[in-house]
Motif scaffolding. Structure first.
Motif, PDB file in Angstrom:
ATOM      1  N   SER A   1       0.807  -1.368   0.017  1.00  0.00           N
ATOM      2  CA  SER A   1       0.014   0.102   0.039  1.00  0.00           C
ATOM      3  C   SER A   1       0.886   1.176  -0.056  1.00  0.00           C
ATOM      4  O   SER A   1       0.668   2.170  -0.665  1.00  0.00           O
ATOM      5  CB  SER A   1      -0.867   0.167   1.211  1.00  0.00           C
ATOM      6  N   THR A   2       2.079   1.180   0.707  1.00  0.00           N
ATOM      7  CA  THR A   2       2.966   2.434   0.625  1.00  0.00           C
ATOM      8  C   THR A   2       3.537   2.572  -0.828  1.00  0.00           C
ATOM      9  O   THR A   2       3.524   3.550  -1.093  1.00  0.00           O
ATOM     10  CB  THR A   2       4.234   2.008   1.728  1.00  0.00           C
ATOM     11  N   CYS A   3       3.898   1.369  -1.414  1.00  0.00           N
ATOM     12  CA  CYS A   3       4.413   1.369  -2.817  1.00  0.00           C
ATOM     13  C   CYS A   3       3.439   2.106  -3.513  1.00  0.00           C
ATOM     14  O   CYS A   3       3.813   2.863  -4.573  1.00  0.00           O
ATOM     15  CB  CYS A   3       4.731  -0.017  -3.076  1.00  0.00           C
ATOM     16  N   GLU A   4       2.049   1.638  -3.660  1.00  0.00           N
ATOM     17  CA  GLU A   4       1.071   2.040  -4.429  1.00  0.00           C
ATOM     18  C   GLU A   4       1.018   3.648  -4.245  1.00  0.00           C
ATOM     19  O   GLU A   4       0.373   4.353  -5.133  1.00  0.00           O
ATOM     20  CB  GLU A   4       0.069   1.584  -4.081  1.00  0.00           C
ATOM     21  N   LYS A   5       1.113   4.193  -2.986  1.00  0.00           N
ATOM     22  CA  LYS A   5       0.860   5.519  -2.682  1.00  0.00           C
ATOM     23  C   LYS A   5       2.085   6.525  -3.396  1.00  0.00           C
ATOM     24  O   LYS A   5       1.980   7.381  -3.749  1.00  0.00           O
ATOM     25  CB  LYS A   5       0.523   5.632  -1.285  1.00  0.00           C
TER      26      LYS A   5
ATOM     27  N   ILE B   1       6.859   1.016  -9.539  1.00  0.00           N
ATOM     28  CA  ILE B   1       7.390  -0.422  -9.286  1.00  0.00           C
ATOM     29  C   ILE B   1       6.460  -1.060  -8.421  1.00  0.00           C
ATOM     30  O   ILE B   1       6.879  -2.065  -8.006  1.00  0.00           O
ATOM     31  CB  ILE B   1       8.786  -0.234  -8.616  1.00  0.00           C
ATOM     32  N   LEU B   2       5.283  -0.838  -8.370  1.00  0.00           N
ATOM     33  CA  LEU B   2       4.321  -1.337  -7.578  1.00  0.00           C
ATOM     34  C   LEU B   2       3.972  -3.036  -8.193  1.00  0.00           C
ATOM     35  O   LEU B   2       4.100  -4.000  -7.240  1.00  0.00           O
ATOM     36  CB  LEU B   2       2.761  -0.601  -7.420  1.00  0.00           C
ATOM     37  N   PHE B   3       3.853  -2.963  -9.534  1.00  0.00           N
ATOM     38  CA  PHE B   3       3.572  -4.350  -9.998  1.00  0.00           C
ATOM     39  C   PHE B   3       4.878  -5.140  -9.797  1.00  0.00           C
ATOM     40  O   PHE B   3       4.852  -6.428  -9.631  1.00  0.00           O
ATOM     41  CB  PHE B   3       3.135  -4.167 -11.365  1.00  0.00           C
TER      42      PHE B   3
ATOM     43  N   TYR C   1      -3.705  -8.773 -10.543  1.00  0.00           N
ATOM     44  CA  TYR C   1      -4.280  -8.263 -11.576  1.00  0.00           C
ATOM     45  C   TYR C   1      -4.648  -6.735 -11.720  1.00  0.00           C
ATOM     46  O   TYR C   1      -4.622  -5.944 -12.701  1.00  0.00           O
ATOM     47  CB  TYR C   1      -5.436  -9.199 -12.315  1.00  0.00           C
ATOM     48  N   ASP C   2      -5.051  -6.559 -10.760  1.00  0.00           N
ATOM     49  CA  ASP C   2      -5.406  -4.862 -10.542  1.00  0.00           C
ATOM     50  C   ASP C   2      -4.172  -4.114 -10.652  1.00  0.00           C
ATOM     51  O   ASP C   2      -3.925  -2.931 -11.160  1.00  0.00           O
ATOM     52  CB  ASP C   2      -6.006  -4.488  -9.192  1.00  0.00           C
ATOM     53  N   TYR C   3      -2.866  -4.676 -10.162  1.00  0.00           N
ATOM     54  CA  TYR C   3      -1.564  -3.959 -10.078  1.00  0.00           C
ATOM     55  C   TYR C   3      -1.092  -4.022 -11.474  1.00  0.00           C
ATOM     56  O   TYR C   3      -0.522  -2.999 -11.940  1.00  0.00           O
ATOM     57  CB  TYR C   3      -0.692  -4.723  -9.088  1.00  0.00           C
TER      58      TYR C   3
ATOM     59  N   LYS D   1      11.483   1.825   0.674  1.00  0.00           N
ATOM     60  CA  LYS D   1      11.801   1.338   2.037  1.00  0.00           C
ATOM     61  C   LYS D   1      11.712   2.560   3.048  1.00  0.00           C
ATOM     62  O   LYS D   1      11.299   2.154   4.178  1.00  0.00           O
ATOM     63  CB  LYS D   1      12.981   0.700   2.077  1.00  0.00           C
ATOM     64  N   GLU D   2      12.423   3.801   2.560  1.00  0.00           N
ATOM     65  CA  GLU D   2      12.302   4.770   3.612  1.00  0.00           C
ATOM     66  C   GLU D   2      10.620   5.209   3.775  1.00  0.00           C
ATOM     67  O   GLU D   2      10.639   5.459   4.987  1.00  0.00           O
ATOM     68  CB  GLU D   2      12.931   6.099   2.427  1.00  0.00           C
ATOM     69  N   CYS D   3      10.001   5.140   2.816  1.00  0.00           N
ATOM     70  CA  CYS D   3       8.653   5.435   3.034  1.00  0.00           C
ATOM     71  C   CYS D   3       7.788   4.502   4.011  1.00  0.00           C
ATOM     72  O   CYS D   3       6.934   4.703   4.827  1.00  0.00           O
ATOM     73  CB  CYS D   3       7.684   5.690   1.716  1.00  0.00           C
TER      74      CYS D   3
END
Length: 413
Positions: A196-200, A205-207, A276-278, A322-324
């Motif tokens: 969720s952090t990655c998506e935000k 690079i989320l997928f 699949y959403d990613y 990682k920082e986030c």
């Protein structure tokens, strides 16, 4: 005849008490027809009575160490190379002495590569186990102890002194150094927080991160993917990635960190139902970047300039993730934040998460299947994960822990 000991977390029902979870020491048997069954060991009397009111992790660690020790002893008895172990065929558990304990600890040092702190933990747990067996009249060894005040329980407790200094029991302890501080797994809630952090904050690079977590892809394998290298399925339970080196994606650029280690068709599990959403969100992002930068590439993952993302690019973006993530974790759970911030981990943690998910979720039903899912040539890299987590597989069965039994001396190896 017992084939091996394992630890299973069970739901315990006791009269006049609410049910609770307890890690139970189980004995596995193989019947004449090949069927494998598990029964609770009578040895649970010791750990259950001592640890049932303490955190589950305490009893789990104790029983896990006991299971490892008993499995080692049984293995040595079956080999028949050591007369001291061979004598247990007749004496059974009543013949246990410090020679068997020191042999096990040396095995953990030489073969399992356990560090000093781990060896001392196992030593302490097994001395406690020996003390319980000794007090119950099951074995006959000379154990010395001292009473030490426990500030947590506000009372004195018995601490056994190490009897392994005798030359015949000598344990060659590893150097006193900190245990490995490399983090190789995250809890389920932290996996969700990472994604969720990655998506935000790092959606580009989320997928890719999802492919690494749910498919075990390495960074170089991710960036070598092209748009047509993923096979989709109507039920959306999995994807399959066609992994191989594609240097043509990086013409004129450094290929550092951008190699695919093992060409293969890699299954990616839709473990959280969002894979699949990613993928769809990533295609939208990718199309926009290529349009804005007026570039074309077959690469599935692209950098901010519209070129194929290299392994070095991916590492840079993961460092941002990682920082986030750690900032979010500091707010979410400070104790775990301290552990994750003070220990080493990077993008390769996703491969460790995938390995552990395979075992915990049952995607891998054997060590060989785990090796195959990871895309390894040998089982060497998979074995530590398999040994660690097969004893933690959750079951839904409800049993009552045996709280009294007078047949301890009939335990066979």
């Amino acid at each position: 005849m017992i084939s091996r000991y394992v630890v299973r977390e069970k739901t315990i029902n006791e009269p006049l008490s609410p049910e609770y979870k307890f890690p139970v020491l189980m004995e596995q048997f193989v019947l004449d027809n090949g069927q494998e069954i598990e029964l609770p060991s009578v040895l649970n009397k010791f750990t259950h009575s001592k640890y049932k009111k303490k955190p589950v992790s305490v009893a789990k660690n104790q029983n896990t160490t006991i299971a490892q020790f008993l499995n080692y002893v049984k293995g040595q008895v079956d080999l028949g190379d050591d007369a001291v172990f061979l004598s247990l065929r007749e004496q059974k558990i009543s013949g246990l002495n410090f020679y068997h304990l020191s042999s096990f600890l040396n095995y953990c040092i030489d073969v399992c590569d356990n560090v000093y702190s781990t060896i001392k933990q196992k030593e302490r747990r097994l001395l406690e186990f020996y003390g319980q067996l000794n007090n119950a009249g099951v074995i006959n060894v000379k154990l010395k102890y001292k009473m030490v005040y426990d500030p947590v329980e506000a009372k004195n407790r018995r601490v056994y002194q190490v009897p392994l200094d005798d030359i015949q029991y000598q344990v060659h302890y590893p150097p006193r150094k900190p245990a490995s501080n490399k983090v190789v797994d995250l809890q389920d809630r932290d996996i969700d927080l990472l994604l969720s952090t990655c998506e935000k904050y790092v959606p580009d690079i989320l997928f890719a991160v999802a492919l690494c977590i749910y498919g075990g892809l390495r960074k170089g394998e991710v960036v070598n993917l092209r748009t047509n290298d993923l096979r989709m399925f109507d039920d959306k339970n999995i994807m399959v990635a066609d992994i191989k080196d594609r240097p043509e994606l990086f013409k004129g650029r450094l290929l550092s960190e951008s190699g695919a280690k093992k060409p293969r068709h890699q299954v990616v599990f839709n473990d959280n139902g969002k894979l699949y959403d990613y993928y769809e969100k990533h295609l939208t992002y990718r199309t926009k970047v290529l349009h804005d930068k007026n570039t074309t590439t077959e690469a599935l993952f692209v950098d901010t300039n519209g070129n194929a993302m290299t392994g070095a690019n991916y590492l840079h973006r993961f460092d941002k993730l990682k920082e986030c993530f750690l900032k979010a974790k500091e707010i979410d759970e400070y104790t775990e934040f301290l552990r994750l911030s003070h220990n080493k981990w990077g993008s390769h943690i996703c491969r460790g998460i995938f390995t552990n998910l395979c075992v915990r979720r049952g995607y891998a039903r054997s060590l060989e299947e785990l090796r195959s899912h990871r895309g390894d040539k040998h089982t060497t890299s998979s074995e530590p994960y398999w040994n660690r987590y097969t004893i933690e597989i959750q079951t839904q069965q409800t049993i009552n822990v045996i709280t009294s039994c007078d047949k301890y001396k009939n335990i066979y190896f």
